[in-house]
Design an enzyme around this catalytic site. Structure first.
Site, PDB file in Angstrom:
ATOM      1  N   TYR A 112       1.304   7.496  10.247  1.00 26.68           N
ATOM      2  CA  TYR A 112       1.718   8.712   9.531  1.00 26.68           C
ATOM      3  C   TYR A 112       0.743   9.025   8.403  1.00 26.68           C
ATOM      4  O   TYR A 112       0.292  10.171   8.256  1.00 26.68           O
ATOM      5  CB  TYR A 112       3.128   8.510   8.982  1.00 26.68           C
ATOM      6  CG  TYR A 112       3.657   9.669   8.166  1.00 26.68           C
ATOM      7  CD1 TYR A 112       4.155  10.808   8.786  1.00 26.68           C
ATOM      8  CD2 TYR A 112       3.662   9.616   6.773  1.00 26.68           C
ATOM      9  CE1 TYR A 112       4.648  11.869   8.042  1.00 26.68           C
ATOM     10  CE2 TYR A 112       4.145  10.670   6.018  1.00 26.68           C
ATOM     11  CZ  TYR A 112       4.639  11.796   6.647  1.00 26.68           C
ATOM     12  OH  TYR A 112       5.110  12.844   5.904  1.00 26.68           O
TER      13      TYR A 112
ATOM     14  N   LYS B 115      -1.737  12.311   7.932  1.00 28.24           N
ATOM     15  CA  LYS B 115      -1.606  13.209   6.792  1.00 28.24           C
ATOM     16  C   LYS B 115      -2.892  13.264   5.962  1.00 28.24           C
ATOM     17  O   LYS B 115      -3.226  14.312   5.399  1.00 28.24           O
ATOM     18  CB  LYS B 115      -0.411  12.801   5.926  1.00 28.24           C
ATOM     19  CG  LYS B 115       0.936  13.012   6.610  1.00 28.24           C
ATOM     20  CD  LYS B 115       1.164  14.476   6.989  1.00 28.24           C
ATOM     21  CE  LYS B 115       2.551  14.722   7.560  1.00 28.24           C
ATOM     22  NZ  LYS B 115       2.785  16.148   7.891  1.00 28.24           N
TER      23      LYS B 115
END
Length: 332
Positions: free
Chosen positions: A178, A182
């Site tokens: 994740y 990002k």
């Protein structure tokens, strides 16, 4: 008389600051807005706020039933809402969403790239496929969407809002894929901001911290499933550490309307961002210490959805329960 270079630099910076200060806000009333991941969670919170400001919406998400529930609620206030069931990793679906937004609402002014997934668990339990899968949705989908919408946005001097995360500023333990995705989408946002400005398209990237969106149920957990999910869902719904989704949506849209290049949303997220910038070594050491108390990896293969491993702790969290009900996160 030749002016000092420092004076010229200061004057240039001052001129840019003045331009930003006196620039009229980008009002959303009457704008056509396409939101991905718009059927629930933060996407639905953003849709509600956009409706309050008079925008016409196109919601894109994978499941038509969730879209129907969200649209029915929004239309009770007289909102103009169109839905498109599709996958942001499929170019044909992305193209269709843009085409339908233009057809139904007469054009497209704002693209909000909000769709995303989260995988929670130790790095040792993550595979290369996990990294590739999350990059496709959290990062490449934003590029795909922006390119598809660019002709419309260019013609209408529109805007792009990219929902990144405070995880794009420092890598959060047990959120490895994740965080990588990002970091990448934040870099993409900077590149798009720089290069699309000359075409009249303004790009804003926002970095929210923890939010009470009810979306923990959709998280994919690996390793010690119950422990990983309990930890994630609890932190995601703890007062002070996490913020109300409607408040986050208002702050995010204010950043869009101001035309901010980059905005961190929430006090804890802002604190961690500056801690990382001012004391990167100390922050890295503290995160490494944090990782030592998290659940250890397992030899189990596979993954589970958060909703499948609810525990007594997660079921009894009132903030979590409220967010799930209010933001369309419960199936059916």
């Amino acid at each position: 008389m030749r002016l000092p270079k420092r004076l010229l630099l200061a004057a240039g910076i001052g001129a840019l600051a003045a331009r930003r200060t006196f620039q009229a806000p980008y009002l959303l009333e009457g704008r056509s807005v396409l939101i991905t991941g718009g059927s629930r969670g933060l996407g639905l919170a953003l849709a509600r706020e956009l409706v309050r400001q008079g925008a016409a919406l196109t919601l894109m998400a994978r499941h038509q039933d969730a879209l129907d529930r969200a649209a029915a609620e929004l239309r009770t206030s007289g909102a103009r809402v169109h839905t498109v069931a599709g996958d942001v990793t499929v170019q044909a679906d992305v193209d269709r969403a843009v085409e339908e937004a233009v057809k139904v609402h007469g054009g497209l002014d704002v693209l909000i790239s909000n769709a995303g997934i989260i995988q929670a668990g130790p790095l040792a339990n993550m595979t290369e496929k996990d990294f590739r899968d999350i990059m496709e949705i959290n990062t490449y989908a934003t590029l795909r969407l922006t390119r598809a919408a660019l002709p419309q946005l260019r013609a209408r001097r529109g805007r792009v809002l990219i929902v990144a995360s405070v995880g794009s500023k420092f890598a959060v333990p047990h959120l490895g894929p994740y965080s990588v995705s990002k970091f990448a989408v934040a870099g993409l946002g900077q590149a798009l901001r720089t290069e699309l400005d000359r075409e009249g398209v303004t790009v804003t990237t926002v970095h929210p911290g923890l939010m009470q969106t009810g979306s923990a149920r959709q998280v994919t957990v690996k390793g010690q499933y119950e422990k990983e999910y309990t930890l994630f869902a609890t932190l995601d719904n703890t007062p002070v550490l996490s913020m109300d989704a409607s408040s986050a949506a208002r702050r995010i849209l204010r950043a869009l309307m101001r035309g901010d290049a980059d905005a961190t949303i929430g006090g804890p997220a802002t604190f961690m961002r500056y801690a990382q910038a001012l004391a990167p070594q100390l922050t890295a050491d503290l995160l490494a210490l944090t990782n030592r108390v998290l659940p250890v990896p397992t030899t189990r293969d596979g993954a589970m959805r958060g909703a499948e491993v609810e525990t007594a702790v997660t079921r009894q969290n009132p903030l979590k329960q409220r967010a799930e009900r209010q933001l369309n996160e419960l199936d059916g």
